[in-house]
Design a protein around this motif. Structure first.
Motif, PDB file in Angstrom:
ATOM      1  N   ILE A 122      -6.534  47.688  -9.024  1.00  0.00           N
ATOM      2  CA  ILE A 122      -5.236  47.025  -8.931  1.00  0.00           C
ATOM      3  C   ILE A 122      -5.283  45.939  -7.859  1.00  0.00           C
ATOM      4  CG2 ILE A 122      -2.802  47.351  -8.310  1.00  0.00           C
ATOM      5  CD1 ILE A 122      -3.475  48.339 -11.092  1.00  0.00           C
ATOM      6  N   ALA A 123      -5.938  46.226  -6.741  1.00  0.00           N
ATOM      7  CA  ALA A 123      -6.049  45.231  -5.661  1.00  0.00           C
ATOM      8  C   ALA A 123      -6.815  43.997  -6.141  1.00  0.00           C
ATOM      9  CB  ALA A 123      -6.727  45.844  -4.437  1.00  0.00           C
ATOM     10  N   LEU A 124      -7.867  44.201  -6.947  1.00  0.00           N
ATOM     11  CA  LEU A 124      -8.614  43.061  -7.500  1.00  0.00           C
ATOM     12  C   LEU A 124      -7.717  42.195  -8.373  1.00  0.00           C
ATOM     13  CD1 LEU A 124     -12.014  44.661  -8.631  1.00  0.00           C
ATOM     14  CD2 LEU A 124     -11.668  43.007  -6.793  1.00  0.00           C
ATOM     15  N   ILE A 125      -6.893  42.838  -9.190  1.00  0.00           N
ATOM     16  CA  ILE A 125      -5.981  42.099 -10.070  1.00  0.00           C
ATOM     17  C   ILE A 125      -4.975  41.310  -9.235  1.00  0.00           C
ATOM     18  CG2 ILE A 125      -4.176  42.352 -11.821  1.00  0.00           C
ATOM     19  CD1 ILE A 125      -5.746  44.837 -12.829  1.00  0.00           C
ATOM     20  N   GLU A 126      -4.429  41.943  -8.199  1.00  0.00           N
ATOM     21  CA  GLU A 126      -3.458  41.250  -7.346  1.00  0.00           C
ATOM     22  C   GLU A 126      -4.094  40.050  -6.647  1.00  0.00           C
ATOM     23  OE1 GLU A 126      -2.156  44.474  -4.889  1.00  0.00           O
ATOM     24  OE2 GLU A 126      -0.542  45.022  -6.261  1.00  0.00           O
ATOM     25  N   ARG A 127      -5.332  40.221  -6.166  1.00  0.00           N
ATOM     26  CA  ARG A 127      -6.012  39.092  -5.500  1.00  0.00           C
ATOM     27  C   ARG A 127      -6.298  37.963  -6.478  1.00  0.00           C
ATOM     28  NH1 ARG A 127      -8.653  43.214  -2.631  1.00  0.00           N
ATOM     29  NH2 ARG A 127     -10.542  43.024  -3.885  1.00  0.00           N
TER      30      ARG A 127
END
Length: 198
Positions: A122-127
């Motif tokens: 999820i953090a990768l998608i947000e970044r």
């Protein structure tokens, strides 16, 4: 200015009706109760000293805003579903599959290591979303997060419908490339085909 008793009487009188209204809107009794309680606390906290005659309108405005906040939080899942589904899938894929089933961070039954991996995804998608140029990000969020149509998005952004479509298409392609670089193709998206918004 309202007295504490006037505020208390108003809240007691409005509680049941507000709960029914909210439960009907969000279709979740537990969430509705939280929303109504939050709205009541905000009214008491910020506007408790206002004249009692203003409470009904103030409370309705606060309640509607609190419901909107709830819906925005719920739309986070829809945003990622739209994003990942724009990648398409192989011909063997079940069309009804939910791409987020493999990265759902809300499942407490999973092993801690799986939950950590899911959070990192999820953090990768947000970044990846943060790396988009401002106009692409704005168009993408308005169209897919806020669920506005092309005309509404164009009006808010002050541009043409065609520009909105272009920004959204570029955003989807840029996100797909960035997520593939980060290894999201390992989630079954490796044979994906990109489809821009229609």
């Amino acid at each position: 200015m309202a007295t504490p008793k006037e505020l208390s009487d108003f809240l007691a009188a409005i509680e049941r009706r507000a709960f029914k209204q909210t439960a009907y809107a969000v279709r979740d009794d537990h969430a509705a109760l939280d929303i109504v309680q939050d709205a009541m606390m905000k009214l008491a906290d910020k506007y408790g000293a206002q004249p009692a005659s203003e409470f009904p309108m103030l409370f309705q405005r606060i309640l509607q805003n609190t419901m909107r906040d709830y819906w925005r939080r719920q739309k986070v899942r829809n945003l990622w579903t739209t994003l990942l589904s724009s990648f398409g899938g192989s011909a063997d894929d079940n069309e009804d599959r939910d791409p987020l089933d493999t990265i759902d961070v809300g499942d407490d039954s999973e092993e801690p290591s799986v939950q950590i991996a899911s959070s990192q995804t999820i953090a990768l998608i947000e970044r990846a979303l943060e790396k988009l140029p401002a106009r692409q990000r704005e168009a993408f969020v308005l169209r897919y997060w806020e669920e506005m149509d092309v005309a509404e998005t164009a009006e808010i952004m002050g541009c043409s419908d065609g520009s909105v479509k272009t920004h959204c298409s570029r955003a989807v392609h840029a996100l797909a490339l960035e997520l593939r670089k980060q290894g999201l193709d390992k989630l079954g998206l490796s044979n994906a085909t990109l489809n821009g918004p229609r």
